[in-house]
Design a protein around this motif. Structure first.
Motif, PDB file in Angstrom:
ATOM      1  N   LEU A   1       0.825  -1.206   0.000  1.00 51.48           N
ATOM      2  CA  LEU A   1       0.000   0.000   0.000  1.00 51.48           C
ATOM      3  C   LEU A   1       0.858   1.254   0.000  1.00 51.48           C
ATOM      4  O   LEU A   1       0.531   2.246  -0.669  1.00 51.48           O
ATOM      5  N   TYR A   2       1.955   1.227   0.751  1.00 53.03           N
ATOM      6  CA  TYR A   2       2.887   2.357   0.707  1.00 53.03           C
ATOM      7  C   TYR A   2       3.565   2.426  -0.672  1.00 53.03           C
ATOM      8  O   TYR A   2       3.767   3.500  -1.230  1.00 53.03           O
ATOM      9  N   HIS A   3       3.921   1.248  -1.183  1.00 54.67           N
ATOM     10  CA  HIS A   3       4.659   1.198  -2.436  1.00 54.67           C
ATOM     11  C   HIS A   3       3.819   1.743  -3.589  1.00 54.67           C
ATOM     12  O   HIS A   3       4.348   2.366  -4.512  1.00 54.67           O
ATOM     13  N   LEU A   4       2.513   1.508  -3.527  1.00 54.12           N
ATOM     14  CA  LEU A   4       1.643   2.057  -4.567  1.00 54.12           C
ATOM     15  C   LEU A   4       1.734   3.575  -4.592  1.00 54.12           C
ATOM     16  O   LEU A   4       1.821   4.183  -5.668  1.00 54.12           O
ATOM     17  N   GLY A   5       1.728   4.203  -3.414  1.00 57.39           N
ATOM     18  CA  GLY A   5       1.850   5.659  -3.375  1.00 57.39           C
ATOM     19  C   GLY A   5       3.165   6.137  -3.940  1.00 57.39           C
ATOM     20  O   GLY A   5       3.214   7.119  -4.701  1.00 57.39           O
ATOM     21  N   GLU A   6       4.253   5.461  -3.578  1.00 60.85           N
ATOM     22  CA  GLU A   6       5.573   5.841  -4.108  1.00 60.85           C
ATOM     23  C   GLU A   6       5.601   5.713  -5.624  1.00 60.85           C
ATOM     24  O   GLU A   6       6.100   6.591  -6.326  1.00 60.85           O
ATOM     25  N   SER A   7       5.078   4.592  -6.126  1.00 60.53           N
ATOM     26  CA  SER A   7       5.112   4.364  -7.568  1.00 60.53           C
ATOM     27  C   SER A   7       4.265   5.396  -8.308  1.00 60.53           C
ATOM     28  O   SER A   7       4.665   5.898  -9.367  1.00 60.53           O
ATOM     29  N   LEU A   8       3.107   5.712  -7.770  1.00 66.61           N
ATOM     30  CA  LEU A   8       2.272   6.745  -8.389  1.00 66.61           C
ATOM     31  C   LEU A   8       3.017   8.075  -8.435  1.00 66.61           C
ATOM     32  O   LEU A   8       3.040   8.756  -9.469  1.00 66.61           O
TER      33      LEU A   8
ATOM     34  N   ILE B   1      -1.140  11.479  -3.705  1.00 62.39           N
ATOM     35  CA  ILE B   1      -1.641  12.164  -2.505  1.00 62.39           C
ATOM     36  C   ILE B   1      -3.027  11.640  -2.132  1.00 62.39           C
ATOM     37  O   ILE B   1      -3.317  11.381  -0.954  1.00 62.39           O
ATOM     38  N   GLN B   2      -3.877  11.461  -3.130  1.00 62.56           N
ATOM     39  CA  GLN B   2      -5.222  10.940  -2.857  1.00 62.56           C
ATOM     40  C   GLN B   2      -5.144   9.546  -2.238  1.00 62.56           C
ATOM     41  O   GLN B   2      -5.851   9.237  -1.275  1.00 62.56           O
ATOM     42  N   HIS B   3      -4.295   8.688  -2.804  1.00 63.51           N
ATOM     43  CA  HIS B   3      -4.150   7.330  -2.271  1.00 63.51           C
ATOM     44  C   HIS B   3      -3.611   7.365  -0.846  1.00 63.51           C
ATOM     45  O   HIS B   3      -4.122   6.654   0.040  1.00 63.51           O
ATOM     46  N   LEU B   4      -2.588   8.179  -0.603  1.00 64.88           N
ATOM     47  CA  LEU B   4      -1.981   8.218   0.726  1.00 64.88           C
ATOM     48  C   LEU B   4      -2.918   8.837   1.755  1.00 64.88           C
ATOM     49  O   LEU B   4      -2.886   8.458   2.931  1.00 64.88           O
ATOM     50  N   GLN B   5      -3.760   9.762   1.344  1.00 62.63           N
ATOM     51  CA  GLN B   5      -4.758  10.311   2.260  1.00 62.63           C
ATOM     52  C   GLN B   5      -5.762   9.236   2.654  1.00 62.63           C
ATOM     53  O   GLN B   5      -6.115   9.095   3.833  1.00 62.63           O
ATOM     54  N   GLN B   6      -6.216   8.458   1.657  1.00 59.32           N
ATOM     55  CA  GLN B   6      -7.136   7.361   1.950  1.00 59.32           C
ATOM     56  C   GLN B   6      -6.464   6.326   2.848  1.00 59.32           C
ATOM     57  O   GLN B   6      -7.084   5.810   3.795  1.00 59.32           O
ATOM     58  N   LEU B   7      -5.213   6.032   2.582  1.00 60.87           N
ATOM     59  CA  LEU B   7      -4.469   5.070   3.385  1.00 60.87           C
ATOM     60  C   LEU B   7      -4.341   5.559   4.823  1.00 60.87           C
ATOM     61  O   LEU B   7      -4.531   4.794   5.785  1.00 60.87           O
ATOM     62  N   THR B   8      -4.041   6.832   4.990  1.00 58.54           N
ATOM     63  CA  THR B   8      -3.915   7.407   6.329  1.00 58.54           C
ATOM     64  C   THR B   8      -5.238   7.359   7.079  1.00 58.54           C
ATOM     65  O   THR B   8      -5.296   6.969   8.253  1.00 58.54           O
ATOM     66  N   ASP B   9      -6.305   7.740   6.398  1.00 58.05           N
ATOM     67  CA  ASP B   9      -7.627   7.740   7.048  1.00 58.05           C
ATOM     68  C   ASP B   9      -8.033   6.327   7.465  1.00 58.05           C
ATOM     69  O   ASP B   9      -8.539   6.116   8.579  1.00 58.05           O
TER      70      ASP B   9
ATOM     71  N   SER C   1       3.578  10.172   7.262  1.00 58.87           N
ATOM     72  CA  SER C   1       4.886  10.628   6.793  1.00 58.87           C
ATOM     73  C   SER C   1       4.938  10.677   5.273  1.00 58.87           C
ATOM     74  O   SER C   1       5.390  11.661   4.677  1.00 58.87           O
ATOM     75  N   ASN C   2       4.466   9.605   4.639  1.00 57.98           N
ATOM     76  CA  ASN C   2       4.488   9.571   3.177  1.00 57.98           C
ATOM     77  C   ASN C   2       3.563  10.624   2.581  1.00 57.98           C
ATOM     78  O   ASN C   2       3.880  11.242   1.557  1.00 57.98           O
ATOM     79  N   LEU C   3       2.433  10.844   3.233  1.00 56.26           N
ATOM     80  CA  LEU C   3       1.502  11.853   2.742  1.00 56.26           C
ATOM     81  C   LEU C   3       2.118  13.240   2.793  1.00 56.26           C
ATOM     82  O   LEU C   3       2.028  14.021   1.834  1.00 56.26           O
ATOM     83  N   ALA C   4       2.757  13.564   3.900  1.00 62.79           N
ATOM     84  CA  ALA C   4       3.405  14.879   4.014  1.00 62.79           C
ATOM     85  C   ALA C   4       4.501  15.042   2.966  1.00 62.79           C
ATOM     86  O   ALA C   4       4.664  16.118   2.372  1.00 62.79           O
ATOM     87  N   LEU C   5       5.252  13.969   2.726  1.00 63.46           N
ATOM     88  CA  LEU C   5       6.339  14.023   1.742  1.00 63.46           C
ATOM     89  C   LEU C   5       5.814  14.401   0.369  1.00 63.46           C
ATOM     90  O   LEU C   5       6.341  15.310  -0.294  1.00 63.46           O
ATOM     91  N   TRP C   6       4.741  13.728  -0.071  1.00 66.58           N
ATOM     92  CA  TRP C   6       4.249  13.984  -1.420  1.00 66.58           C
ATOM     93  C   TRP C   6       3.460  15.281  -1.501  1.00 66.58           C
ATOM     94  O   TRP C   6       3.402  15.904  -2.573  1.00 66.58           O
ATOM     95  N   ARG C   7       2.892  15.730  -0.411  1.00 66.49           N
ATOM     96  CA  ARG C   7       2.276  17.055  -0.434  1.00 66.49           C
ATOM     97  C   ARG C   7       3.343  18.114  -0.683  1.00 66.49           C
ATOM     98  O   ARG C   7       3.134  19.068  -1.437  1.00 66.49           O
ATOM     99  N   GLY C   8       4.492  17.929  -0.060  1.00 68.81           N
ATOM    100  CA  GLY C   8       5.589  18.860  -0.293  1.00 68.81           C
ATOM    101  C   GLY C   8       6.079  18.816  -1.725  1.00 68.81           C
ATOM    102  O   GLY C   8       6.341  19.847  -2.349  1.00 68.81           O
ATOM    103  N   ARG C   9       6.204  17.609  -2.279  1.00 66.24           N
ATOM    104  CA  ARG C   9       6.675  17.492  -3.657  1.00 66.24           C
ATOM    105  C   ARG C   9       5.672  18.053  -4.649  1.00 66.24           C
ATOM    106  O   ARG C   9       6.040  18.409  -5.769  1.00 66.24           O
ATOM    107  N   ALA C  10       4.401  18.107  -4.253  1.00 69.68           N
ATOM    108  CA  ALA C  10       3.380  18.678  -5.127  1.00 69.68           C
ATOM    109  C   ALA C  10       3.339  20.194  -5.062  1.00 69.68           C
ATOM    110  O   ALA C  10       2.586  20.828  -5.797  1.00 69.68           O
ATOM    111  N   GLY C  11       4.122  20.795  -4.180  1.00 73.42           N
ATOM    112  CA  GLY C  11       4.187  22.247  -4.099  1.00 73.42           C
ATOM    113  C   GLY C  11       3.520  22.845  -2.885  1.00 73.42           C
ATOM    114  O   GLY C  11       3.635  24.052  -2.642  1.00 73.42           O
TER     115      GLY C  11
END
Length: 804
Positions: free
Chosen positions: A455-462, A472-480, A498-508
């Motif tokens: 499940l984490y790997h899917l977010g990284e790959s996306l 971000i959408q996947h990681l938000q659902q995963l977190t919830d 942690s992963n959600l915050a990382l990709w939010r940052g990478r998205a700007g």
């Protein structure tokens, strides 16, 4: 001419000589005459919403193109695609058009059923003794042999379950004879007797029309869009569509309401179809049970006992295509073996018998032969396809514990098949699709006893594939979900945050990501303590966000402090420590010390070579960083040479289409322009844009960055108005893809304002630059280097425009 389904029996007279067929000798009945045409057996009634589909015309063309020799047509396809209806339609047409004198319809589910049908035909035509059906059947087949005066005949063998059942029972070659077979089997033995006519699903248009006609016949009307969506949900399977239409009529439900029930995983498919006694068109079984006999037969084929567990596993994954290595990996072989409790000799097995990869592939072939799956090894990324209704029918009878186990097996099989470096973008896309499909049917199984890494790997790959919003959408659902199932302090929940915050940052969303990371760090310090590796990772992410917010010096200082703790806790050779050194050098450079960054990266490359090897992605990435800072510190030619060498290694290790390879090409083109070859840089960037569009798509941030570089390289050779128009188009896409506050979007707005000024409109440039400055201060902060650059430009355009 008799009506379809009728049987005509005529008296006989005279005598025939004895005949010898193989080991069977029989005495024919007295000579007789039969009035033609003559029909034996009852043709199934035409379905209420029969579709004049493409297969109807393909079958007609195949039969009419058969020439003078008998041609056996084999209609092969999965259960429920309408093979019997196609055969019945063809038989009725041939009968009504006077193309045949004798029509025999055989329900051929067993060998005995075929023999009995032939014996009935022999009794009708030859007056053979019905007490000996074997002899009578052979007499009938002998009578079908070519001879003067023989009638034109059509033999339909419907629903052949096993090609072996037809041994010595195939109708003979006859210039005026035709044989039509329907079967779920795709064995090579069938192809030796005739021409295979694959029968597939309805097209979307045919499926929608089927639903519409079935409902209209009962006085019902539904919106066309709802019918099309329902047809898609049912996978355009004729049997499921027919039974769903009957259910809608019986219950009064709308198509939209039915779709809601169908999507509810808590409901059984059997509860969403008519009762067995209420099935339309004389159907014998609900769709949910239509394939059980096929599964039993597949499971009996060699390698015996493997087809069923293989199908159960495939039922958890993407119906549109499963990479074969997912279903033949080491873990799958072990788990399939564990479901075989007895040895071949029937004795109890202390240890599960070993299953080889060859046997696992054999199980897929067995399922393919019964049309339960489509197995196409040449389609590397989508080698195995299973219809979604078949999947659901296979999953639902399983007890919950078995389903949960299958979900976890499938998840690990996906992880085992997922390469560390996504060199094959097609494979990565297929693995993401399969993980998404698994999540839809796994429920909470992938969160017990811990969140499964896939499940984490899917977010990284996306994210790494450029689908940052989807990540971000996947990681938000995963977190919830993790928070709900496991609690806010569970390690799985914290990793998701942690992963959600990382990709939010990478998205700007630098500010939002930093706020989330600060809150996460507070929890980690309480739950894990200051020296836990995950706590250190969050500190690293916070330092990066600090740099992206414009405080490069603060980020470098934060990484310097973090590095001391990483060395103490993790040691000098831990990958996270090496990453910390890389990040420290990076922000040194961004803080203005390019030479210091290059000096720090040179020994780091040597350590990466020693610890991880020359071909590790992190080693290659650090070489890229070193070349970049060499170029920024005054040696662009040396940096370009280093990148050219690196590019060769990346093509060899990662492949030409890997995002890191494409990034090196991007950086190399930039350096070529910097050392005085803007035309060559533009050509290289144009070629890179073509490849990024092909590999990453038009909306990937890297593709947009290449478009930006190409406009910059070409701007000086074009007039300023054309350059401004190109930047305006780029801005539209960056606003749509990245949003208004992404740093790249702000950079493009600034570029556009510059070229408006160069095109002779300093007033417009000043107005646009002032708006950009306001957003720069709000998003990146007043001290960000980019903010300072915009301030200088604003003063320049205001001066040229004569503004105070």
């Amino acid at each position: 001419m008799p009506p379809a389904g009728g049987v005509l029996v005529h008296a006989v007279q005279g005598s025939l000589a004895a005949h010898h067929i193989g080991q069977v000798t029989y005495q024919a009945a007295p000579r007789h005459t039969v009035s033609w045409p003559h029909q034996v057996g009852v043709i199934p009634r035409r379905a209420g919403s029969f579709q004049d589909r493409a297969e109807v015309h393909r079958l007609r063309a195949a039969v009419n193109g058969g020439g003078t020799a008998v041609v056996c047509q084999v209609l092969a396809g999965m259960g429920g695609v309408g093979k019997t209806q196609l055969a019945a339609d063809h038989a009725r047409r041939a009968w009504a058009d006077g193309q045949v004198d004798l029509l025999v319809w055989v329900t051929a589910a067993t060998r005995q059923a075929v023999i009995d049908a032939y014996a009935r035909a022999a009794a009708d035509i030859l007056h053979t003794d019905p007490a000996d059906p074997e002899r009578a059947a052979q007499a009938f087949l002998a009578w079908l042999e070519p001879a003067p005066g023989r009638p034109r005949w059509l033999i339909v063998l419907d629903d052949v379950a096993d090609p072996a059942d037809l041994r010595d029972l195939w109708p003979p070659a006859h210039p005026g004879g035709r044989t039509l077979v329907t079967t779920r089997r795709r064995d090579a033995a069938l192809a030796t007797h005739g021409r295979l006519v694959p029968v597939g699903l309805f097209t979307p248009a045919e499926a929608t029309a089927h639903l519409r006609h079935a409902l209209t016949a009962q006085g019902r009307s539904e919106p066309e869009a709802d019918l099309a969506a329902l047809a898609e949900d049912l996978g355009h399977l004729p049997l499921a569509l027919s039974q769903a239409a009957a259910y809608l009529v019986d219950t009064g439900l709308s198509a939209a309401a039915y779709r809601t029930r169908l999507a509810d995983r808590a409901r059984q498919l059997a509860d969403l179809l008519p009762e067995p006694g209420e099935l339309p068109d004389d159907q014998s079984a609900p769709a949910a049970a239509a394939w059980s006999l096929s599964v039993d037969r597949a499971n009996e084929l060699r390698p015996a006992g493997l087809a069923r567990p293989m199908l159960q596993l495939a039922a958890m994954l993407d119906p549109n295509g499963i990479p074969e290595q997912v279903l033949t990996g080491h873990l799958v072989l072990l788990c399939i073996a564990a479901q075989q409790p007895l040895r071949d000799d029937g004795s109890p097995a202390e240890e599960p018998p070993k299953v080889t990869e060859e046997e696992a592939t054999g199980a897929l072939r067995a399922l393919h032969r019964l049309s339960l799956v489509d197995h196409s090894p040449s389609e590397t990324h989508q080698a195995v396809r299973v219809h979604q209704i078949v999947q659901r029918a296979v999953r639902e009878p399983l007890d919950p514990d078995h389903r949960d186990l299958l979900a976890r097996i499938a998840a690990q099989a996906l992880m085992d098949a997922w390469p560390g470096t996504e060199r094959d973008t097609g494979l990565a896309s297929a693995l993401r699709a399969n993980t998404t499909a698994l999540m839809a049917c796994a429920g909470s199984a992938l969160y017990q006893p811990v969140v499964h890494p896939v499940l984490y790997h899917l977010g990284e790959s996306l994210g790494h594939s450029g689908q940052v919003a989807a990540a971000i959408q996947h990681l938000q659902q995963l977190t919830d979900t993790a928070t709900h199932l496991l609690g806010p302090d569970d390690p799985g929940t914290l990793t998701s945050r942690s992963n959600l915050a990382l990709w939010r940052g990478r998205a700007g969303d630098t500010a939002g990501a930093a706020e989330a990371a600060v809150l996460l760090l507070e929890v980690q310090l309480r739950v894990y303590g200051p020296d836990h590796p995950n706590t250190l990772v969050t500190r690293s992410n916070l330092a990066t966000l600090q740099g992206r917010a414009g405080d490069a010096s603060g980020a470098a200082a934060a990484f310097d402090a973090l590095l001391e703790d990483q060395l103490r806790v993790l040691g000098p050779d831990h990958p996270n420590t090496l990453t910390g050194r890389n990040n420290h050098a990076l922000w040194l450079g961004h803080a203005g010390d390019a030479a210091g960054a290059a000096a720090a990266l040179a020994p780091l490359v040597e350590d990466y070579l020693r610890v991880l090897g020359p071909d590790h992605p992190s080693t290659l990435a650090t070489r890229n960083n070193l070349a970049g800072w060499r170029g920024n510190s005054g040696d662009p030619a040396g940096a370009a040479a280093a990148l050219a060498t690196l590019l060769e290694d990346q093509v060899r290790v990662l492949g030409p289409d890997h995002p890191s390879t494409l990034m090196t090409r991007h950086n190399l083109a930039h350096l070529r322009g910097k050392i005085g070859d803007p035309a060559g840089a533009a050509d290289e960037t144009a070629a890179l844009l073509h490849d990024r569009l092909r590999v990453l798509g038009p909306d990937h941030p890297d593709t947009l960055a290449t478009r930006s570089s190409l406009v910059h390289f070409r701007a000086e050779a074009e007039n300023p108005t054309s350059a401004a128009a190109a930047f305006a188009l780029l801005l539209e896409d960056r606003l749509r893809v990245l949003g208004p506050d992404h740093p790249d979007t702000l950079a493009t707005r600034f570029d556009l304002s510059v070229w408006h000024g160069l095109a002779g409109d300093p007033g417009r440039a000043a107005k646009e630059t002032a708006a950009v400055l306001e957003d720069h201060i709000r998003v990146l902060g007043p001290d960000h280097p980019g903010t300072a650059t915009v301030r200088v430009a604003l003063a320049h355009w205001r001066r040229l425009a004569g503004e105070p």
